[in-house]
Design a protein around this motif. Structure first.
Motif, PDB file in Angstrom:
ATOM      1  N   ARG A  85      -0.014  -2.505  -0.105  1.00 42.35           N
ATOM      2  CA  ARG A  85      -0.639  -1.310  -0.688  1.00 42.35           C
ATOM      3  C   ARG A  85      -1.928  -1.685  -1.414  1.00 42.35           C
ATOM      4  O   ARG A  85      -2.940  -0.975  -1.328  1.00 42.35           O
ATOM      5  N   ASP A  91      -4.592  -2.307   1.232  1.00 44.43           N
ATOM      6  CA  ASP A  91      -5.113  -1.094   1.872  1.00 44.43           C
ATOM      7  C   ASP A  91      -5.951  -0.243   0.928  1.00 44.43           C
ATOM      8  O   ASP A  91      -6.952   0.352   1.332  1.00 44.43           O
ATOM      9  N   THR A 147      -2.221   7.300   1.321  1.00 49.38           N
ATOM     10  CA  THR A 147      -0.785   7.138   1.055  1.00 49.38           C
ATOM     11  C   THR A 147      -0.205   6.146   2.065  1.00 49.38           C
ATOM     12  O   THR A 147       0.567   6.531   2.951  1.00 49.38           O
ATOM     13  N   PRO A 148      -0.569   4.866   1.965  1.00 53.53           N
ATOM     14  CA  PRO A 148      -0.190   3.893   3.003  1.00 53.53           C
ATOM     15  C   PRO A 148       1.313   3.700   3.156  1.00 53.53           C
ATOM     16  O   PRO A 148       1.799   3.506   4.274  1.00 53.53           O
ATOM     17  N   ILE A 149       2.065   3.748   2.057  1.00 55.57           N
ATOM     18  CA  ILE A 149       3.515   3.557   2.167  1.00 55.57           C
ATOM     19  C   ILE A 149       4.157   4.742   2.882  1.00 55.57           C
ATOM     20  O   ILE A 149       4.991   4.572   3.783  1.00 55.57           O
ATOM     21  N   VAL A 182      -3.207   1.777   7.939  1.00 55.94           N
ATOM     22  CA  VAL A 182      -2.099   1.238   7.129  1.00 55.94           C
ATOM     23  C   VAL A 182      -1.859  -0.220   7.493  1.00 55.94           C
ATOM     24  O   VAL A 182      -0.742  -0.707   7.391  1.00 55.94           O
ATOM     25  N   THR A 230      -0.249  -2.606   4.683  1.00 52.88           N
ATOM     26  CA  THR A 230       1.105  -2.171   4.314  1.00 52.88           C
ATOM     27  C   THR A 230       2.051  -2.233   5.508  1.00 52.88           C
ATOM     28  O   THR A 230       3.165  -2.757   5.411  1.00 52.88           O
TER      29      THR A 230
END
Length: 393
Positions: free
Chosen positions: A83, A86, A227-229, A363, A366
C-alpha cells in the motif's frame, strides 16, 4: 499483454540512474535474505537453545515452527508495504522494509536463551521472526517492481532478475558465513556464541543497503488506485490468484533445495554441518551463474517456455533428486542439488518478470506483494516444518 516486452508503467531513465536502481534492488535483497536465511541454516542450534526437548527432533520441529511464523505473516507485510508502494513511492516501501528487517535480526543475535530467561526466550524469538516476516513481505516484491519499471524495453527479465539474484546472494552469503563459522569454531563454541555472529553481521549489510537506497530519486506512482487493498481483493482478484498459484511450485522447490536440504544432509545423512553448508554454497553459486542466462532467454523466447521446463523438472524429478540427496557420498548429494538448481534457474528466468507483468500497474505493489507472499507464507515457509515432521513421523 505481451509478457515478454510489456511496457506499461515503465519509467524512462538514463543509464546512470538505471545502474543505481539495480544496485539499490540488489543490495537490499542481499541484506534481507541473508538475515532471513541465517535462521534456517542454524535451525538445529536454535532449536536446542530456545526450544529445548529430550527429543532433538521435537526441538528442530519447534525451531522450524518459528521459521514458518515469519512466513505466515508475510501476506500482511505485503499489504502494509505494498500500500505504501502504490500510494507513496516504491522507494519509501523499500527504505522502511530494510530497516524493519535490520532491528529484529540484531536482536535475535543478542537474545538470551531458554536457559537464561526461560519461556520468554522462545516467545521473543517468535515475535522477532514475525517482525522479520512483515519486513520481507514488502521487500522482495517492491524491489522486483522497482527494477522492472525502470528497465529498457525488451529487457525486463534481464533487469528484474537482479532482485532475485540479490535474494539468492543473501541466502548464499548466509550459507557461506555459516560454513566458515562452522569450519573454524568447535561444536561447543558454535553452540555457546558462534551462532550469534551472522545475525550481528546483518546490521552492517543493512546499513549499506539503507545508504544506497537513500540516494535514489523516484516519482510518485502514476495511475495508482486510490484504494489498492480494496481493488486487489475486488477488481483484480483473478490476477492476484494467478500470480499466487504461479509461485507455489517455484517456492516449495527453492526452500526444499536451499534451506531444508542443509538440515537434511546434517540430520538424516549424518554428515558434518560444514559439509552440508559447503555443498549448499556451491549449489547457490551455480544458481547465480545460471539465472542471468535464463533471464536472457526469457526476454528472447518468452516467460512460459522456461517456467514450463523448470516445472517439469520439479514435477518428475523431485523424488529421484531426493534419492540422490539421501546419501553419504558428497558427489551424489551434489548431483541431486544440481538438479534442483537447474529447475529453479529455469523457472526464475521467466517468473521474475512475469510476476510484475501479470499484475495491473494500478495495484501492482499491493497485488503482487499479497499474492506472492501468500504463496510464500502458506507453502514455502512451511516446507521445512512439514519435511521435518514427516521424517520424524
Amino acid at each position: 499483454m505481451d509478457y515478454t516486452s510489456g511496457t506499461d508503467a515503465t519509467q524512462s531513465v538514463n543509464a546512470d540512474t538505471r545502474r543505481k536502481v539495480i544496485l539499490a534492488g540488489l543490495v537490499g535483497n542481499v541484506m534481507e535474505w541473508f538475515d532471513f536465511a541465517v535462521y534456517g541454516y542454524f535451525a538445529s542450534i536454535i532449536g536446542t537453545l530456545f526450544f529445548p526437548s529430550e527429543n532433538p527432533a521435537i526441538s528442530l520441529i519447534a525451531a522450524f515452527g518459528a521459521f514458518a511464523a515469519g512466513f505466515l505473516v508475510r501476506p500482511l507485510g505485503g499489504l502494509l508495504f505494498g500500500r505504501i508502494g502504490d500510494l507513496v513511492s516504491r522507494k519509501r516501501a523499500m527504505m522502511l522494509s530494510v530497516m524493519a528487517m535490520a532491528v529484529p535480526t540484531v536482536l535475535i543475535g543478542l537474545l538470551p536463551t531458554y536457559q537464561t530467561i526461560g519461556i520468554a526466550a522462545p516467545i521473543l524469538i517468535v515475535l522477532l521472526r514475525i517482525i522479520q516476516g512483515l519486513s520481507v513481505g514488502g521487500e522482495y516484491t517492491s524491489s522486483l517492481i522497482f527494477l522492472a519499471e525502470h528497465a529498457k524495453p525488451g529487457h525486463r527479465a534481464r533487469t528484474a532478475f537482479w532482485g532475485m539474484w540479490g535474494a539468492t546472494s543473501g541466502i548464499l552469503l548466509g550459507s557461506a558465513i555459516g560454513a566458515l563459522i562452522s569450519g573454524v569454531l568447535t561444536e561447543e563454541q558454535l553452540l555457546n556464541w558462534g551462532w550469534r555472529i551472522p545475525f550481528l553481521f546483518g546490521s552492517l549489510v543493512a546499513l549499506v543497503g539503507y545508504l544506497i537506497r537513500r540516494g535514489i530519486h523516484t516519482t510518485t506512482p502514476v495511475g495508482a488506485s486510490e484504494t489498492p487493498i480494496k481493488d486487489t481483493f475486488g477488481r483484480y482478484r483473478w490476477d492476484v490468484l494467478k500470480v499466487a498459484l504461479l509461485n507455489v511450485g517455484f517456492g516449495v522447490g527453492f526452500y526444499a533445495a536451499f534451506v531444508y536440504a542443509v538440515t537434511y544432509i546434517k540430520t538424516i545423512d549424518k554428515l558434518p554441518e560444514s559439509v552440508a553448508l559447503d555443498l549448499n554454497t556451491v549449489s547457490m553459486v551455480l544458481l547465480l551463474c545460471l539465472v542471468p542466462v535464463a533471464a536472457w532467454l526469457s526476454d528472447h523466447i518468452g516467460r512460459k517456455p522456461l517456467i514450463i521446463m523448470g516445472s517439469a523438472i520439479l514435477t518428475f524429478g523431485a523424488i529421484p533428486l531426493f534419492h540422490l540427496l539421501h546419501s553419504t557420498d558428497t558427489l551424489t548429494i551434489f548431483m541431486g542439488e544440481f538438479g534442483f538448481v537447474l529447475a529453479i534457474a529455469l523457472m526464475s528466468g521467466g517468473i521474475v518478470a512475469a510476476n510484475v507483468e501479470l499484475i495491473p500497474s494500478a495495484v501492482r505493489c499491493t497485488g503482487l506483494a499479497f499474492s506472492y507472499n501468500t504463496s510464500i507464507g502458506f507453502f514455502f515457509g512451511t516446507s521445512p516444518l512439514v519435511s521435518a515432521w514427516l521424517i520424524n513421523s
